[in-house]
Scaffold this active site. Structure first.
Site, PDB file in Angstrom:
ATOM      1  N   GLU A 245      38.605  48.595  50.538  1.00 44.20           N
ATOM      2  CA  GLU A 245      39.268  48.835  49.333  1.00 44.20           C
ATOM      3  C   GLU A 245      38.466  48.186  48.125  1.00 44.20           C
ATOM      4  OE1 GLU A 245      40.929  48.795  46.211  1.00 44.20           O
ATOM      5  OE2 GLU A 245      42.674  47.514  46.856  1.00 44.20           O
ATOM      6  N   CYS A 279      42.338  45.845  40.594  1.00 40.78           N
ATOM      7  CA  CYS A 279      41.083  46.755  40.723  1.00 40.78           C
ATOM      8  C   CYS A 279      41.657  48.242  40.237  1.00 40.78           C
ATOM      9  CB  CYS A 279      41.051  46.848  42.484  1.00 40.78           C
ATOM     10  SG  CYS A 279      42.485  46.834  43.299  1.00 40.78           S
ATOM     11  N   GLU A 371      32.963  47.412  36.528  1.00 43.25           N
ATOM     12  CA  GLU A 371      34.342  46.970  36.689  1.00 43.25           C
ATOM     13  C   GLU A 371      33.868  45.482  35.953  1.00 43.25           C
ATOM     14  OE1 GLU A 371      35.730  45.692  40.764  1.00 43.25           O
ATOM     15  OE2 GLU A 371      37.548  46.678  39.962  1.00 43.25           O
TER      16      GLU A 371
HETATM   17  P1  NAP Z   1      34.141  39.424  47.250  1.00 47.62           P
HETATM   18  O1  NAP Z   1      32.967  38.216  47.222  1.00 47.62           O
HETATM   19  O2  NAP Z   1      33.886  40.646  47.361  1.00 47.62           O
HETATM   20  O3  NAP Z   1      35.440  38.616  47.785  1.00 47.62           O
HETATM   21  C1  NAP Z   1      36.318  39.341  48.620  1.00 47.62           C
HETATM   22  C2  NAP Z   1      36.573  38.734  50.020  1.00 47.62           C
HETATM   23  O4  NAP Z   1      35.230  38.858  50.719  1.00 47.62           O
HETATM   24  C3  NAP Z   1      36.407  37.124  49.901  1.00 47.62           C
HETATM   25  O5  NAP Z   1      37.591  36.902  51.235  1.00 47.62           O
HETATM   26  C4  NAP Z   1      35.278  36.614  50.119  1.00 47.62           C
HETATM   27  O6  NAP Z   1      35.100  35.454  50.521  1.00 47.62           O
HETATM   28  C5  NAP Z   1      34.852  37.629  51.378  1.00 47.62           C
HETATM   29  N1  NAP Z   1      33.283  37.573  51.259  1.00 47.62           N
HETATM   30  C6  NAP Z   1      32.329  37.293  50.303  1.00 47.62           C
HETATM   31  N2  NAP Z   1      31.106  37.502  50.855  1.00 47.62           N
HETATM   32  C7  NAP Z   1      31.305  37.898  51.992  1.00 47.62           C
HETATM   33  C8  NAP Z   1      30.168  38.422  53.099  1.00 47.62           C
HETATM   34  N3  NAP Z   1      28.820  38.468  52.913  1.00 47.62           N
HETATM   35  N4  NAP Z   1      30.661  38.929  54.412  1.00 47.62           N
HETATM   36  C9  NAP Z   1      31.994  39.055  54.554  1.00 47.62           C
HETATM   37  N5  NAP Z   1      33.051  38.472  53.596  1.00 47.62           N
HETATM   38  C10 NAP Z   1      32.513  38.044  52.538  1.00 47.62           C
HETATM   39  O7  NAP Z   1      34.750  39.314  45.474  1.00 47.62           O
HETATM   40  P2  NAP Z   1      34.857  38.187  44.593  1.00 47.62           P
HETATM   41  O8  NAP Z   1      33.380  37.507  44.434  1.00 47.62           O
HETATM   42  O9  NAP Z   1      35.836  37.301  44.864  1.00 47.62           O
HETATM   43  O10 NAP Z   1      34.658  38.897  43.214  1.00 47.62           O
HETATM   44  C11 NAP Z   1      33.726  39.433  42.443  1.00 47.62           C
HETATM   45  C12 NAP Z   1      34.350  41.025  42.104  1.00 47.62           C
HETATM   46  O11 NAP Z   1      34.545  41.667  42.894  1.00 47.62           O
HETATM   47  C13 NAP Z   1      35.049  40.874  40.865  1.00 47.62           C
HETATM   48  O12 NAP Z   1      34.566  40.671  39.671  1.00 47.62           O
HETATM   49  C14 NAP Z   1      35.762  42.270  40.931  1.00 47.62           C
HETATM   50  O13 NAP Z   1      34.991  43.241  40.250  1.00 47.62           O
HETATM   51  C15 NAP Z   1      35.510  42.592  42.504  1.00 47.62           C
HETATM   52  N6  NAP Z   1      37.127  42.659  42.955  1.00 47.62           N
HETATM   53  C16 NAP Z   1      37.723  43.463  43.343  1.00 47.62           C
HETATM   54  C17 NAP Z   1      38.810  43.458  44.021  1.00 47.62           C
HETATM   55  C18 NAP Z   1      39.631  44.504  44.416  1.00 47.62           C
HETATM   56  O14 NAP Z   1      40.832  44.223  44.589  1.00 47.62           O
HETATM   57  N7  NAP Z   1      38.987  45.558  44.798  1.00 47.62           N
HETATM   58  C19 NAP Z   1      39.577  42.140  44.407  1.00 47.62           C
HETATM   59  C20 NAP Z   1      38.715  41.004  44.085  1.00 47.62           C
HETATM   60  C21 NAP Z   1      37.555  41.294  43.499  1.00 47.62           C
HETATM   61  P3  NAP Z   1      34.888  34.360  49.332  1.00 47.62           P
HETATM   62  O15 NAP Z   1      36.260  34.257  48.821  1.00 47.62           O
HETATM   63  O16 NAP Z   1      34.610  33.059  50.242  1.00 47.62           O
HETATM   64  O17 NAP Z   1      33.951  34.871  48.423  1.00 47.62           O
END
Ligand code: NAP
Ligand code: MG
Length: 464
Positions: A245, A279, A371
């Protein structure tokens, strides 16, 4: 704030294998409010082993009994709604009313829906001379983001448990306290040991170890497209099921016959809610050319109600703050007209962004394509319906959207032509039983309701 100094594994809080910690920060005042352990591959391995060991027993538990446990979980979440809301306010910065109604309230509804679905779902069907069994997939690795910290967890864990799967959760590093409260709720609800396990930690360490673990049968991820791509590749290499998602850049299409004032007001509210960290937010508003300036004026008036520190909370962390302010500067550099807000900090402390509205946004601009994940609305102009459709469908995303028209049939006809997973017709309200998920690069798979349950099942056909 209360925090557990351990991982919830096999029905108990256990010390982490390593000594690393995560600092939990309140984004409204930038103060450290707690520390939780940062788990690694060893913790993930222990959690996956516990989930594997618990799987045969939970899979064989009659659906009615699984339903009873989920109903108990719903009850605990409802009883602890106030405490959950306070925790979400502390670690995400959500204003108290939003935290209570949405962040703590919605998961009660979703958990309740899966208590009912577990009891009523047809886990067996007849197809000609076959009996088709819908069996649980196995061990689920769930990786969740911070934007709706409890909802994103419950939208994965509740259907997985209803299906008879067992789960290891790696929540976002920014919001681990809400996840720990959820683990307490699971415990209190009397789920058998090992059915649900929690490993707090950083994405590239704990998250990656979970996605790669051989004992995980399905990886369910919500978050950024960049990380989603990696998870998809890891799952592909391991021949695992994957649900993604990802992001969105949804269109709010206001057709000429629409009630403009209502469509603009609801559209602005949709983008500003949760500080724009949704999102499915309708971050592109599409308005007919002859009513464009009227719509821009209405949006400027509507956004003035969203006062940072009152109705609008901060962004989750300093990195997101810089990212969103960067997008606002890019919008200015690319020639969009600033109607409200801007890149300057509205408050001295806290990761606040001024609610921002851009007019004269053209479809190719960065702020119309990427986004932003902050309280930033772009208003675009179209000449006719075909152009509106081209603009609406003209991004790599396809998660949600809205259409407004004088009558529902006209709006629905337009919605049928949109490449997106959810469309609200004339302000139709959120339905927790409707499938939620993306077309195109917004993802793979669906969450919520019966479609969300089916994601955690695999079929076996018996021929007679
Ligand atoms: P993200 O890095 O994709 O985080 C989502 C989840 O994935 C977190 O639990 C994160 O852990 C984990 N994660 C990060 N790197 C990973 C890896 N290499 N392998 C496995 N899991 C991993 O998102 P974010 O950095 O928090 O946010 C960045 C952008 O993502 C936002 O600005 C937004 O555009 C988008 N976003 C979208 C949604 C949605 O609902 N679709 C939600 C949040 C963010 P950590 O928390 O330790 O990084
Ligand atoms: Mg991250």
């Amino acid at each position: 704030m209360k925090a557990h100094d351990g991982m919830y594994i096999d029905g108990d809080w256990r010390p982490a294998a390593g000594t690393g910690t995560i600092e939990v920060v309140n984004p409204a005042d930038e103060q450290v409010i707690a520390h939780v352990p940062a788990g690694g591959a060893e913790d993930v391995d222990a959690a996956v082993r516990a989930a594997r060991a618990a799987f045969p027993g939970w899979a064989a538990t009659p659906p009615a009994e699984r339903a009873a446990r989920l109903a108990a979980l719903r009850g605990v979440l409802a009883a602890r709604q106030g405490e959950i809301a306070e925790t979400v306010t502390a670690e995400l910065g959500a204003p108290p009313q939003l935290a209570q109604a949405v962040h703590a309230g919605l998961p009660v509804v979703v958990a309740g829906s899966y208590a009912e679905l577990a009891a009523s779902y047809a886990f067996e069907e007849k197809v000609g001379n076959s009996t088709v069994l819908h069996e649980p997939l196995g061990v689920v690795g769930a990786i969740t983001p911070w934007n709706y910290p409890l909802h994103q967890v419950v939208a994965k864990v509740a259907p997985a448990l209803a299906a008879g799967c067992t789960v290891v959760l790696k929540p976002a590093e920014d919001t681990p306290l809400t996840a720990q409260l959820f683990a307490e709720a699971v415990h209190e609800a009397g789920l058998p040991a090992g059915v649900f396990n929690l490993v707090t930690g950083f994405g590239p360490v704990a998250g990656q170890a979970l996605a790669e673990h051989e004992g995980v049968d399905l990886v369910s991820f919500t978050g950024s497209t960049a990380v989603g791509r990696k998870i998809g590749a890891i799952a592909g290499a391991g021949v695992k099921r994957v649900a993604l998602e990802l992001g969105g850049k949804s269109a709010n299409v206001i057709l000429p016959s629409a009630d403009l004032a209502k469509a603009v007001a609801v559209g602005v509210a949709n983008v500003m809610a949760n500080s724009g960290q949704t999102c499915s937010a309708w971050t592109r508003m599409l308005v007919p050319a002859d009513r464009y300036e009227e719509a821009v004026g209405l949006a400027a008036t509507a956004v003035a109600k969203y006062v940072p520190g009152e109705r609008v909370g901060p962004l989750v962390n300093a990195r997101q703050l810089e990212r969103v302010r960067g997008y606002i500067r890019t919008g200015l550099d690319e020639g969009a007209r600033l109607v409200a807000g801007g890149p300057d900090a509205p408050l001295e402390t806290g990761y606040y962004v001024a609610p921002t509205v851009f007019a004269d946004v053209t479809p190719g601009m960065t702020i119309a394509q990427e986004e932003i994940f902050g309280p930033v609305l772009s208003i675009l102009k179209y000449e006719d319906e075909d152009e509106a459709l081209r603009i609406a469908n003209g991004t790599v995303y396809g998660l949600a959207g809205a259409v407004w028209a004088g009558d529902e049939a006209e709006a629905a006809a337009f919605a049928r032509r949109m490449d997106t997973g959810q469309v609200d017709i004339n302000g139709g309200r959120f339905n927790p039983l409707a499938p939620f998920g993306g077309y195109k690069q917004s993802g793979v798979g669906r969450e919520l309701g019966a479609h969300g349950l089916a994601e955690y099942l695999q079929t076996k056909s018996l021929q007679f």
